[in-house]
Design a protein around this motif. Structure first.
Motif, mmCIF file in Angstrom:
data_model
loop_
_atom_site.group_PDB
_atom_site.id
_atom_site.type_symbol
_atom_site.label_atom_id
_atom_site.label_comp_id
_atom_site.label_asym_id
_atom_site.label_seq_id
_atom_site.Cartn_x
_atom_site.Cartn_y
_atom_site.Cartn_z
ATOM 1 N N ALA A 18 0.826 -1.209 0.000
ATOM 2 C CA ALA A 18 0.000 0.000 0.000
ATOM 3 C C ALA A 18 0.861 1.259 0.000
ATOM 4 N N LEU A 19 1.954 1.239 0.772
ATOM 5 C CA LEU A 19 2.851 2.396 0.816
ATOM 6 C C LEU A 19 3.543 2.604 -0.535
ATOM 7 N N GLU A 20 3.933 1.499 -1.191
ATOM 8 C CA GLU A 20 4.573 1.609 -2.511
ATOM 9 C C GLU A 20 3.623 2.241 -3.519
ATOM 10 N N ARG A 21 2.348 1.893 -3.425
ATOM 11 C CA ARG A 21 1.345 2.434 -4.355
ATOM 12 C C ARG A 21 0.896 3.838 -3.945
ATOM 13 N N ASN A 22 1.258 4.238 -2.724
ATOM 14 C CA ASN A 22 0.854 5.546 -2.190
ATOM 15 C C ASN A 22 -0.664 5.732 -2.291
ATOM 16 N N HIS A 23 -1.390 4.705 -1.833
ATOM 17 C CA HIS A 23 -2.856 4.716 -1.889
ATOM 18 C C HIS A 23 -3.387 4.805 -0.460
ATOM 19 N N PRO A 24 -3.779 6.014 -0.021
ATOM 20 C CA PRO A 24 -4.119 6.219 1.395
ATOM 21 C C PRO A 24 -5.180 5.268 1.938
ATOM 22 N N TYR A 25 -6.247 5.013 1.182
ATOM 23 C CA TYR A 25 -7.301 4.123 1.677
ATOM 24 C C TYR A 25 -6.729 2.744 1.986
ATOM 25 N N SER A 26 -5.915 2.222 1.079
ATOM 26 C CA SER A 26 -5.318 0.903 1.279
ATOM 27 C C SER A 26 -4.303 0.924 2.425
ATOM 28 N N ILE A 27 -3.588 2.043 2.578
ATOM 29 C CA ILE A 27 -2.616 2.164 3.663
ATOM 30 C C ILE A 27 -3.329 2.071 5.011
ATOM 31 N N VAL A 28 -4.420 2.828 5.152
ATOM 32 C CA VAL A 28 -5.180 2.805 6.412
ATOM 33 C C VAL A 28 -5.703 1.410 6.688
ATOM 34 N N TYR A 29 -6.269 0.768 5.664
ATOM 35 C CA TYR A 29 -6.863 -0.549 5.880
ATOM 36 C C TYR A 29 -5.801 -1.589 6.228
ATOM 37 N N ALA A 30 -4.614 -1.450 5.623
ATOM 38 C CA ALA A 30 -3.523 -2.393 5.921
ATOM 39 C C ALA A 30 -3.059 -2.239 7.371
ATOM 40 N N TYR A 31 -2.879 -0.988 7.809
ATOM 41 C CA TYR A 31 -2.503 -0.762 9.204
ATOM 42 C C TYR A 31 -3.597 -1.263 10.145
ATOM 43 N N TYR A 32 -4.841 -1.022 9.784
ATOM 44 C CA TYR A 32 -5.974 -1.491 10.598
ATOM 45 C C TYR A 32 -5.956 -3.014 10.720
ATOM 46 N N GLY A 33 -5.753 -3.706 9.598
ATOM 47 C CA GLY A 33 -5.767 -5.172 9.626
ATOM 48 C C GLY A 33 -4.685 -5.741 10.520
ATOM 49 N N LEU A 34 -3.468 -5.212 10.401
ATOM 50 C CA LEU A 34 -2.377 -5.695 11.248
ATOM 51 C C LEU A 34 -2.617 -5.298 12.701
ATOM 52 N N GLY A 35 -3.159 -4.100 12.913
ATOM 53 C CA GLY A 35 -3.422 -3.644 14.277
ATOM 54 C C GLY A 35 -4.426 -4.521 14.998
ATOM 55 N N VAL A 36 -5.477 -4.921 14.312
ATOM 56 C CA VAL A 36 -6.484 -5.808 14.912
ATOM 57 C C VAL A 36 -5.852 -7.143 15.282
ATOM 58 N N LEU A 37 -5.026 -7.668 14.390
ATOM 59 C CA LEU A 37 -4.355 -8.938 14.675
ATOM 60 C C LEU A 37 -3.493 -8.835 15.937
ATOM 61 N N LEU A 38 -2.728 -7.747 16.043
ATOM 62 C CA LEU A 38 -1.865 -7.563 17.214
ATOM 63 C C LEU A 38 -2.678 -7.363 18.487
ATOM 64 N N LEU A 39 -3.824 -6.706 18.357
ATOM 65 C CA LEU A 39 -4.715 -6.511 19.504
ATOM 66 C C LEU A 39 -5.225 -7.851 20.008
ATOM 67 N N ILE A 40 -5.645 -8.721 19.104
ATOM 68 C CA ILE A 40 -6.133 -10.041 19.486
ATOM 69 C C ILE A 40 -5.002 -10.881 20.079
ATOM 70 N N LYS A 41 -3.814 -10.741 19.525
ATOM 71 C CA LYS A 41 -2.666 -11.510 20.018
ATOM 72 C C LYS A 41 -2.276 -11.113 21.439
ATOM 73 N N GLY A 42 -2.610 -9.871 21.820
ATOM 74 C CA GLY A 42 -2.223 -9.381 23.135
ATOM 75 C C GLY A 42 -0.935 -8.579 23.109
ATOM 76 N N ASP A 43 -0.468 -8.211 21.916
ATOM 77 C CA ASP A 43 0.708 -7.360 21.768
ATOM 78 C C ASP A 43 0.209 -5.916 21.700
#
Length: 240
Positions: A18-43
């Protein structure tokens, strides 16, 4: 599913792309997806870091439709790291945002995230209200994964009542556990075992408490969830 190593690898690849494509919507969603995973993991600290980056892009690029996604999860992550004032500010902002009601997809899961954040931050009435409404939505939309999470949150809320209604707690967690097992939701399975062990310990059912806590600890160990493994091991030590 608790496949955190695979998920983190895919999440980091999504962010890079997403960062390579410089596409803000995709950047936000990518960070959101990883963030949710880390939240569930307990990190939780890492979740705050990743979700903050998503939030900053969301704000700078002015993408209102994504605000409730990021602010609800970031608020919940803040609560887990003890930043409760900031958590409540973000959670309130998420649910008051006009985009909250406009974005219907995933609303039950957002309510689970908000409810968990309110609960950890000590605003129990709000937590119960959002968990109850989220449960209704999950049933209407046949969103069984969110339904399982919300039942677990309602069980956690019931465990905080005084006097303790052990049967209500067990009923909510047992139902959540059945759904989690059917759907392969291993992190939630572990949380349910942990909670069932805790309530058994509170009513002095030591044998059942020990077996449930052992089941939780083993799942946390297999999935590499160190924060939650430490919590389960501490509970086992107290039981001994």
């Amino acid at each position: 599913l608790g496949k955190f190593s695979d998920g983190i690898s895919l999440g980091e690849e999504a962010i890079e792309t997403a960062l390579e494509r410089n596409h803000p919507y995709s950047i936000v969603y990518a960070y959101y997806g990883l963030g949710v995973l880390l939240l569930i993991k307990g990190d939780f600290e890492k979740a705050v870091e990743v979700l903050t980056r998503g939030w900053e892009v969301c704000e700078s690029a002015d993408i209102p439709v994504q605000r409730p996604l990021v602010t609800s999860c970031l608020g919940s992550a803040y609560a887990f790291v003890g930043r409760c004032d900031e958590a409540l500010q973000l959670l309130d902002r998420a649910v008051e945002d006009t985009a909250w009601s406009q974005r219907l997809g995933g609303q039950a899961l957002r309510m689970a995230c908000v409810s968990a954040g309110y609960m950890i931050a000590g605003r129990l009435e709000a937590a119960e209200a959002f968990a109850g409404r989220g449960l209704e939505l999950s049933r209407e939309s046949k969103d069984r994964g969110s339904q399982a999470w919300l039942l677990g949150i309602l069980g956690n809320l019931a465990s905080r009542l005084s006097p303790l209604n052990a049967e209500l707690v067990r009923t909510n967690y047992a139902t959540a556990l059945d759904l989690a097992q059917e759907l392969g939701m291993r992190p939630l399975q572990a949380h349910c075992h942990f909670a069932l062990g805790d309530v058994s310990a509170q009513v002095n059912d030591r044998s059942n408490a020990h077996s449930e806590l052992l089941a939780a600890a083993e799942l946390y160990r297999v999935m590499s969830m160190p924060f939650w493994l430490s919590e389960a091991e501490s509970a086992l030590a107290e039981l001994s």
